[in-house]
Write an enzyme that holds these catalytic residues in place. Structure first.
Site, mmCIF file in Angstrom:
data_model
loop_
_atom_site.group_PDB
_atom_site.id
_atom_site.type_symbol
_atom_site.label_atom_id
_atom_site.label_comp_id
_atom_site.label_asym_id
_atom_site.label_seq_id
_atom_site.Cartn_x
_atom_site.Cartn_y
_atom_site.Cartn_z
ATOM 1 N N GLU A 181 0.826 -1.214 0.000
ATOM 2 C CA GLU A 181 0.000 0.000 0.000
ATOM 3 C C GLU A 181 0.855 1.257 0.000
ATOM 4 O O GLU A 181 0.507 2.249 -0.654
ATOM 5 C CB GLU A 181 -0.965 -0.014 1.190
ATOM 6 C CG GLU A 181 -1.945 -1.179 1.204
ATOM 7 C CD GLU A 181 -2.759 -1.325 -0.076
ATOM 8 O OE1 GLU A 181 -2.898 -0.329 -0.825
ATOM 9 O OE2 GLU A 181 -3.237 -2.436 -0.346
ATOM 10 N N ASP A 230 3.420 -4.832 -5.501
ATOM 11 C CA ASP A 230 3.865 -6.133 -4.990
ATOM 12 C C ASP A 230 5.394 -6.208 -4.931
ATOM 13 O O ASP A 230 5.972 -6.633 -3.925
ATOM 14 C CB ASP A 230 3.341 -7.265 -5.874
ATOM 15 C CG ASP A 230 1.877 -7.586 -5.632
ATOM 16 O OD1 ASP A 230 1.333 -7.154 -4.601
ATOM 17 O OD2 ASP A 230 1.275 -8.273 -6.479
#
Length: 699
Positions: free
Chosen positions: A537, A601
Site C-alpha cells: 500500500e 507487490d
C-alpha cells in the site's frame, strides 16, 4: 455491495485485492499463550499454523522452478472450490471465518425487536431480519419496484426520461453513466462533481467487442438472461426477445464509446474540468440542468468529466435511439440492480447469469451469507461498530501501527539509496512519504445514519433507502470541506487500500488477522504477510498512478524530467515481465492493466524484507521447522496468494481486474530478488531466476 451511482472504489483507490471477497472479514486470532519458560523458537514452532502452514506446501516441487507451487501445492490439491464460489483462497478462508462472527452478531441483533430506533443494533437487526424473511420476500414478488416500473412506463419525453434517470440513480440503479462527488484531483481540499462512462451490464467493454468463442458464448447467454428477466415482469416471449435486443443494441454502442481499462489508468486524461453550463451546452440532449436538480446537485458550478467523448456519443444516442428503447433499457437496469433483493425467481435468474455464466459458480450462496454481505455494503459502519467491539483490540491496533512505521522507515532507506533518482526528486518523494496518513482498524468517527428509516417491512425497500442515504450523503459534499476521517471500506473487510487524493493508507480490522498478521507468529511470517501488504500500500503512493500525486494529494508533477524517464523505463520493464505470463489457453496477464498492483507487490515485498532484517538484528530465532527466517518470510508471502479459481472467473479477472492472478503475484516479485535466490539456493538458469539485466527494481 458497492452502489452503482458512486465511483467504484477500484477506480478511486488502489486496493490489495479486488473481486471474490466482497464484504470479507475474519475472526480474531487465537490468543492462547505458552509458559514463560518456552523459548521463542519453540513457541513459534508450536504455532506454525498461525500465518504459515507447512501442510500447504508441496516439497516435491523445486522452489527455484515454481515457488508458488512449492509453497501452496498441498493446499491447492486439498482445497477444491466450493460449489457456491467462483474462486477460493486465503482471502476467502479468512472471510469465511469472519462471516461466522458477523452472522452471530446479526442473528442476535435480528432477535432484538426492542432496540432503540436509529441505533446500530436497530439498523442492522431490522435490515438483516428483512433480508432473511424469505416468506415475505416471495409473497411480495416484484411489488417493491412496481412504483419505479410505473414511472418508467409513464415516460413520454426525453425530459421525463432524464427525470426518471435521476430518481433511479439516487436509489442505486445502474445505467447510462456514473455521477458522484469526490475530491478534485488538482485541488485536494475541495470536493467536485464527477461524471464518467458507464451504462454496461457485462463486466467490461471487451465482453461486447471481442469475437473470441468465449465472448460470443457470454453474449448469447446474456441475451437469454435479458429475455428471462423481462418475462418475469409479465412480457410474452416475442416482447421479451424484442426488448432484449434493444438493450443489447444500446449497450453495444455504449461499449464502443467506452475507453479501455488501460486508458482509464491515466489520471490526466480522466481530468476534464468544465463549468456545468459548458457540459450542458456540449450535451443538450442530456438535459443537464434537470438532471442535476433531480439528483440534488443543482449547486454544483463545475463538473470533472472523465471521458468527454463518451458523453458526446451518449448525447447523440439520446436523440437517435427511439425513446421506447431507452425506456426498455431503463427498465432493464432497474431489474438488474434490484433482482438480488426480490423473490426467489428473480434471485435465481440473476445468479444463473452473473453467478454461473460469468463467474462459474455451481450453486448459490446460502441466504444468510448473501444478506450479510448486503448488510455490510449498505450500512457497514453500523455493523462494523458491533464487530470491532469484540474482534479488534487496542493492542492489535498498536502492533499494526508499529509495523507500519517500521515499513515506512525501510521505504525511506530505499529512497535514499536509489542510484537512478536525483537528490531533488528524492527529497520530494520523502516529503510525500512523511505526509502519509495511516488508518488502522476502524474509523475514529462513525457514520450516524441519521434519518435512515430501516424497518422489517421490505428488504428491497431497505436496500433502496440505504442507497438513497448514501447517494444523498455523497452529493451533499458539494461545497463542504474535505472529510479526512471518512473510510472507503467497512471495518470487517479483508482488504486494504491507498487513496492518492488523501495520500493515506488504510487497513481495516478484517485483514489484521492470520495469515496476514498474527501476534503469535514470528517476525519473518508477519513481515512476509502483513509487512508486505503494508509495503504494497505504501508503494501504491509511488506506482505509475500514485507517483503522479503530490504530498497533499494533488495531481501534480513533482519529478525532474530525467527521473521521470528513468521511472517510466523501469515501469515498462515490469509491464513487459507480466505480459509474458500465460493464464488460460492463449490468454495472458495484461501487464499495463496490472502495472500499478505489480509495482506495489514488487516494491512492497522488497521493503518488507529490509524491515525484517532490522527486526532480526534485535531478535533472530534462527531456523524453525528447518526453515530460515528468510525462507519463512518468502513462504508467508506466497501463502497469502494461494488460490483456486474457475476458468470463467479467471477470464473475467484478466479482462477487468488490475491485480494479477495469485501465481504471478507470488512468482513475479520473488523472481526479481537476489535475496530470494540466496534463501533457496537458486542458480542462474533456474526458472525463478531472472537475468540480471531484466530484473525489475524500482523502489
Amino acid at each position: 455491495m458497492k452502489h452503482s451511482h458512486l465511483m467504484p472504489y477500484s477506480a478511486l483507490l488502489a486496493g490489495l485485492m479486488l473481486g471474490g471477497c466482497s464484504s470479507s472479514s475474519t475472526t480474531p486470532a487465537d490468543t492462547s499463550t505458552t509458559t514463560a519458560a518456552t523459548s521463542t523458537a519453540e513457541k513459534v514452532e508450536m504455532n506454525m499454523g498461525h500465518g504459515l502452514e507447512l501442510a500447504n506446501m508441496d516439497t516435491t516441487v523445486d522452489p527455484c522452478t515454481d515457488f508458488y507451487q512449492y509453497a501452496n501445492g498441498g493446499w491447492i490439491k486439498n482445497n477444491p472450490i466450493p460449489a457456491s464460489e467462483s474462486r477460493w483462497g486465503s482471502f476467502n478462508e479468512l472471510a469465511e471465518r469472519n462471516n461466522t462472527v458477523l452472522r452471530s452478531l446479526l442473528t442476535e441483533a435480528a432477535a432484538n425487536t426492542t432496540a432503540e430506533k436509529g441505533t446500530p443494533a436497530q439498523l442492522v437487526g431490522d435490515f438483516y431480519a428483512s433480508g432473511m424473511d424469505s416468506v415475505a420476500i416471495n409473497q411480495a414478488g416484484y411489488t417493491p419496484i412496481k412504483p419505479e416500473l410505473s414511472k418508467i412506463a409513464a415516460i413520454k419525453t426525453t425530459d421525463d426520461l432524464v427525470k426518471t434517470i435521476a430518481d433511479l440513480k439516487s436509489k442505486g440503479v445502474s445505467g447510462f453513466f456514473g455521477m458522484y462527488v469526490a475530491q478534485d484531483d488538482k485541488n485536494s481540499t475541495q470536493y467536485a462533481l464527477q461524471a464518467g462512462q458507464g451504462g454496461l451490464s457485462l463486466p467490461d467493454r471487451d465482453y461486447y467487442l471481442k469475437d473470441d468463442e468465449r465472448s460470443q458464448k457470454v453474449r448469447t447467454a446474456y441475451k437469454e438472461h435479458l429475455q428471462n428477466m423481462f418475462k418475469l415482469v409479465g412480457d410474452d416471449a416475442a416482447t421479451a426477445q424484442k426488448k432484449a435486443q434493444a438493450v443489447m443494441n444500446i449497450e453495444m454502442k455504449l461499449a464502443q464509446s467506452s475507453k479501455p481499462r488501460v486508458e482509464l489508468r491515466d489520471p490526466y486524461a480522466n481530468y476534464n474540468k468544465m463549468t456545468v453550463q459548458a457540459f450542458a451546452k456540449q450535451n443538450p440532449n442530456l438535459k443537464v440542468t434537470q438532471l442535476l436538480t433531480g439528483i440534488g446537485a443543482e449547486t454544483a458550478s463545475d463538473v470533472i468529466v472523465g471521458q468527454p467523448k463518451f458523453f458526446k456519443d451518449l448525447n447523440g444516442l439520446l436523440k437517435s435511439v427511439p425513446l421506447s428503447d431507452w425506456k426498455t433499457y431503463t427498465q432493464w437496469h432497474l431489474l438488474r440492480s434490484m433482482a438480488p433483493y426480490l423473490s426467489d425467481n428473480f434471485v435465481q435468474e440473476n445468479f444463473n447469469f452473473y453467478g454461473k455464466v460469468l463467474s462459474g459458480a455451481k450453486e448459490m450462496q446460502p441466504r444468510w451469507k448473501r444478506v450479510l454481505r448486503t448488510t455490510d455494503g449498505a450500512i457497514g459502519e453500523a455493523l462494523g461498530q458491533q464487530y470491532v467491539k469484540e474482534n479488534f483490540s487496542p493492542e492489535a491496533k498498536q502492533k499494526a501501527l508499529d509495523m507500519v512505521h517500521n515499513i515506512q522507515d525501510s521505504f525511506r532507506e530505499h529512497v535514499k539509496d536509489l542510484d537512478w533518482m536525483s537528490e531533488e526528486t528524492k527529497q520530494r518523494a520523502l516529503a510525500k512519504l512523511d505526509a502519509f496518513a495511516v488508518k488502522i482498524g476502524y474509523p475514529d468517527k462513525w457514520k450516524a445514519y441519521e434519518g435512515l428509516d430501516i424497518t422489517r417491512d421490505s428488504y428491497a425497500k431497505n436496500v433502496m433507502l440505504a442507497n438513497q442515504y448514501e447517494f444523498k450523503e455523497n452529493i451533499n459534499k458539494i461545497g463542504k470541506p474535505i472529510d479526512r476521517t471518512e473510510w472507503g471500506m467497512t471495518p470487517p473487510t479483508v482488504n486494504a487500500y491507498y487513496n492518492p487524493s488523501m495520500n493515506e493508507i488504510v487497513f481495516p480490522a478484517g485483514i489484521m488477522q492470520p495469515p496476514f498478521f498474527d501476534p503469535q507468529a514470528d517476525d519473518a511470517v508477519n513481515y512476509g504477510g502483513m509487512g508486505a501488504v503494508i509495503g504494497h500500500e505504501i508503494t501504491h503512493g509511488f506506482d505509475d498512478q500514485g507517483a503522479q500525486y503530490d504530498p497533499e494529494g494533488n495531481l501534480k508533477d513533482w519529478w525532474t524530467k530525467e527521473d521521470k524517464e528513468q521511472f517510466t523505463a523501469r515501469a515498462n520493464g515490469v509491464a513487459s515481465q507480466y505480459d509474458q505470463y500465460t493464464v488460460l489457453d492463449n490468454v495472458h496477464v495484461n501487464g499495463k492493466l496490472t502495472l500499478g498492483e505489480n509495482m506495489a507487490d514488487i516494491g512492497g515485498l522488497s521493503i518488507a524484507y529490509t524491515a525484517l532484517q532490522k527486526a532480526l538484528e534485535k531478535n533472530n530465532p534462527g531456523k524453525i521447522a528447518g526453515l530460515t527466517p528468510e525462507q519463512r518470510f518468502f513462504l508467508a508471502w506466497a501463502q497469502i496468494w494461494r488460490t483456486n479459481i474457475r476458468d470463467e472467473a479467471q477470464n473475467q479477472q484478466v479482462l477487468t481486474d488490475p491485480h494479477s492472478p495469485g501465481r504471478f503475484r507470488t512468482n513475479g516479485p520473488v523472481s526479481n530478488m537476489p535475496e530470494f535466490y540466496k534463501a533457496f539456493n537458486c542458480q542462474p538458469g533456474d526458472p525463478m531466476v531472472r537475468d540480471e539485466q531484466s530484473r525489475a527494481k524500482i523502489w
